[in-house]
Design a protein around this motif. Structure first.
Motif, PDB file in Angstrom:
ATOM      1  N   ALA A  19       9.364  -6.593   1.480  1.00 27.33           N
ATOM      2  CA  ALA A  19       8.290  -6.663   0.488  1.00 27.33           C
ATOM      3  C   ALA A  19       7.070  -7.386   1.054  1.00 27.33           C
ATOM      4  O   ALA A  19       5.929  -6.978   0.807  1.00 27.33           O
ATOM      5  N   SER A  20       7.309  -8.441   1.824  1.00 25.88           N
ATOM      6  CA  SER A  20       6.179  -9.225   2.348  1.00 25.88           C
ATOM      7  C   SER A  20       5.306  -8.384   3.282  1.00 25.88           C
ATOM      8  O   SER A  20       4.107  -8.610   3.381  1.00 25.88           O
ATOM      9  N   GLU A  21       5.908  -7.394   3.952  1.00 24.04           N
ATOM     10  CA  GLU A  21       5.140  -6.538   4.872  1.00 24.04           C
ATOM     11  C   GLU A  21       4.194  -5.601   4.129  1.00 24.04           C
ATOM     12  O   GLU A  21       3.221  -5.118   4.714  1.00 24.04           O
ATOM     13  N   VAL A  22       4.491  -5.285   2.868  1.00 22.38           N
ATOM     14  CA  VAL A  22       3.702  -4.283   2.153  1.00 22.38           C
ATOM     15  C   VAL A  22       2.998  -4.846   0.922  1.00 22.38           C
ATOM     16  O   VAL A  22       2.430  -4.095   0.138  1.00 22.38           O
ATOM     17  N   GLU A  23       2.998  -6.167   0.781  1.00 24.66           N
ATOM     18  CA  GLU A  23       2.329  -6.767  -0.374  1.00 24.66           C
ATOM     19  C   GLU A  23       0.842  -6.424  -0.420  1.00 24.66           C
ATOM     20  O   GLU A  23       0.276  -6.299  -1.502  1.00 24.66           O
ATOM     21  N   TYR A  24       0.216  -6.247   0.739  1.00 22.95           N
ATOM     22  CA  TYR A  24      -1.210  -5.930   0.744  1.00 22.95           C
ATOM     23  C   TYR A  24      -1.460  -4.571   0.086  1.00 22.95           C
ATOM     24  O   TYR A  24      -2.570  -4.293  -0.365  1.00 22.95           O
ATOM     25  N   LEU A  25      -0.431  -3.717   0.012  1.00 21.73           N
ATOM     26  CA  LEU A  25      -0.550  -2.425  -0.656  1.00 21.73           C
ATOM     27  C   LEU A  25      -0.071  -2.465  -2.107  1.00 21.73           C
ATOM     28  O   LEU A  25      -0.664  -1.870  -2.987  1.00 21.73           O
ATOM     29  N   PHE A  26       1.045  -3.163  -2.337  1.00 26.55           N
ATOM     30  CA  PHE A  26       1.688  -3.153  -3.650  1.00 26.55           C
ATOM     31  C   PHE A  26       1.253  -4.309  -4.544  1.00 26.55           C
ATOM     32  O   PHE A  26       1.529  -4.303  -5.733  1.00 26.55           O
ATOM     33  N   GLY A  27       0.657  -5.335  -3.960  1.00 30.61           N
ATOM     34  CA  GLY A  27       0.358  -6.544  -4.723  1.00 30.61           C
ATOM     35  C   GLY A  27       1.474  -7.557  -4.528  1.00 30.61           C
ATOM     36  O   GLY A  27       2.493  -7.272  -3.899  1.00 30.61           O
ATOM     37  N   PRO A  28       1.308  -8.761  -5.058  1.00 26.13           N
ATOM     38  CA  PRO A  28       2.282  -9.839  -4.852  1.00 26.13           C
ATOM     39  C   PRO A  28       3.671  -9.461  -5.350  1.00 26.13           C
ATOM     40  O   PRO A  28       3.827  -8.934  -6.449  1.00 26.13           O
ATOM     41  N   MET A  29       4.674  -9.692  -4.504  1.00 23.75           N
ATOM     42  CA  MET A  29       6.064  -9.431  -4.880  1.00 23.75           C
ATOM     43  C   MET A  29       6.969 -10.610  -4.553  1.00 23.75           C
ATOM     44  O   MET A  29       7.797 -10.994  -5.367  1.00 23.75           O
ATOM     45  N   VAL A  30       6.808 -11.148  -3.352  1.00 28.38           N
ATOM     46  CA  VAL A  30       7.728 -12.186  -2.876  1.00 28.38           C
ATOM     47  C   VAL A  30       7.713 -13.403  -3.793  1.00 28.38           C
ATOM     48  O   VAL A  30       8.746 -14.025  -4.027  1.00 28.38           O
ATOM     49  N   SER A  31       6.548 -13.724  -4.357  1.00 32.22           N
ATOM     50  CA  SER A  31       6.452 -14.878  -5.245  1.00 32.22           C
ATOM     51  C   SER A  31       6.470 -14.475  -6.723  1.00 32.22           C
ATOM     52  O   SER A  31       6.289 -15.311  -7.597  1.00 32.22           O
ATOM     53  N   ASP A  32       6.701 -13.184  -6.989  1.00 30.38           N
ATOM     54  CA  ASP A  32       6.680 -12.665  -8.358  1.00 30.38           C
ATOM     55  C   ASP A  32       8.092 -12.677  -8.934  1.00 30.38           C
ATOM     56  O   ASP A  32       8.949 -11.900  -8.513  1.00 30.38           O
ATOM     57  N   SER A  33       8.330 -13.545  -9.891  1.00 37.08           N
ATOM     58  CA  SER A  33       9.679 -13.677 -10.463  1.00 37.08           C
ATOM     59  C   SER A  33      10.138 -12.375 -11.119  1.00 37.08           C
ATOM     60  O   SER A  33      11.330 -12.065 -11.111  1.00 37.08           O
ATOM     61  N   GLN A  34       9.210 -11.579 -11.662  1.00 41.37           N
ATOM     62  CA  GLN A  34       9.597 -10.301 -12.278  1.00 41.37           C
ATOM     63  C   GLN A  34      10.095  -9.315 -11.221  1.00 41.37           C
ATOM     64  O   GLN A  34      11.058  -8.588 -11.455  1.00 41.37           O
ATOM     65  N   PHE A  35       9.437  -9.277 -10.062  1.00 38.16           N
ATOM     66  CA  PHE A  35       9.886  -8.404  -8.984  1.00 38.16           C
ATOM     67  C   PHE A  35      11.273  -8.846  -8.510  1.00 38.16           C
ATOM     68  O   PHE A  35      12.168  -8.023  -8.339  1.00 38.16           O
TER      69      PHE A  35
END
Length: 158
Positions: A19-35
């Motif tokens: 997820a951290s590799e593609v956050e620039y495309l998908f938006g924040p994920m690694v720190s997103d508790s919902q994700f």
């Protein structure tokens, strides 16, 4: 031979690295508790599949992963698919999609939303799905968190 396997909770760290590799495309994920919660739920429900480095044990580095929703069968949804930047163009995404297609009831349809043509780094995703027989739909979809457009694709499996 690369194996597609059900992800386990031991793979969670590997998913977050992907997820951290593609956050620039998908938006924040690694720190997103919902994700993270959605990821954990998909793993518990056996709707998360991955390819591990060297077909390793749970917790090994992930080369790719896919989240697959079966809740609306015979309408299925690919919720998220990503392949590690070092492992791209090696057939991992194709193996992941073929694996989930083997799990579904026929006839059915599979939907995926990916990037529109105005997102240069997302264009390979649209090309990939079309190579597998997915067709673009004329459905208006809100732009992603980074501001780029989105495109929905459908595959009819009969």
């Amino acid at each position: 031979m690369m194996r597609v396997v059900n992800a386990t909770m031991d793979d969670l760290k590997g998913w977050l690295e992907l997820a951290s590799e593609v956050e620039y495309l998908f938006g924040p994920m690694v720190s997103d508790s919902q994700f993270i919660q959605a990821l954990e739920e998909n793993i518990k429900q056996n709707n998360a599949y991955c390819v591990r480095d060297n077909d390793g044990l749970p917790g090994s580095r992930l080369l790719g992963g896919v989240l697959f929703s079966v809740s609306d069968a015979p309408k299925y949804k690919i919720g998220w698919l990503s392949v590690s930047s070092q492992a791209r163009s090696k057939g991992i995404a194709t193996a992941l999609v073929r694996h989930i297609l083997e799990l579904i009831d026929v006839p059915s349809e599979v939907i995926v939303t990916t990037f529109g043509d105005d997102v240069p780094d997302g264009q390979p995703a649209g090309n990939f799905y079309q190579k597998l027989g997915f067709i673009p739909l004329d459905e208006l979809i809100p732009n992603g968190p980074e501001g780029g457009s989105r495109q929905k694709f459908k595959l009819v499996v009969s």
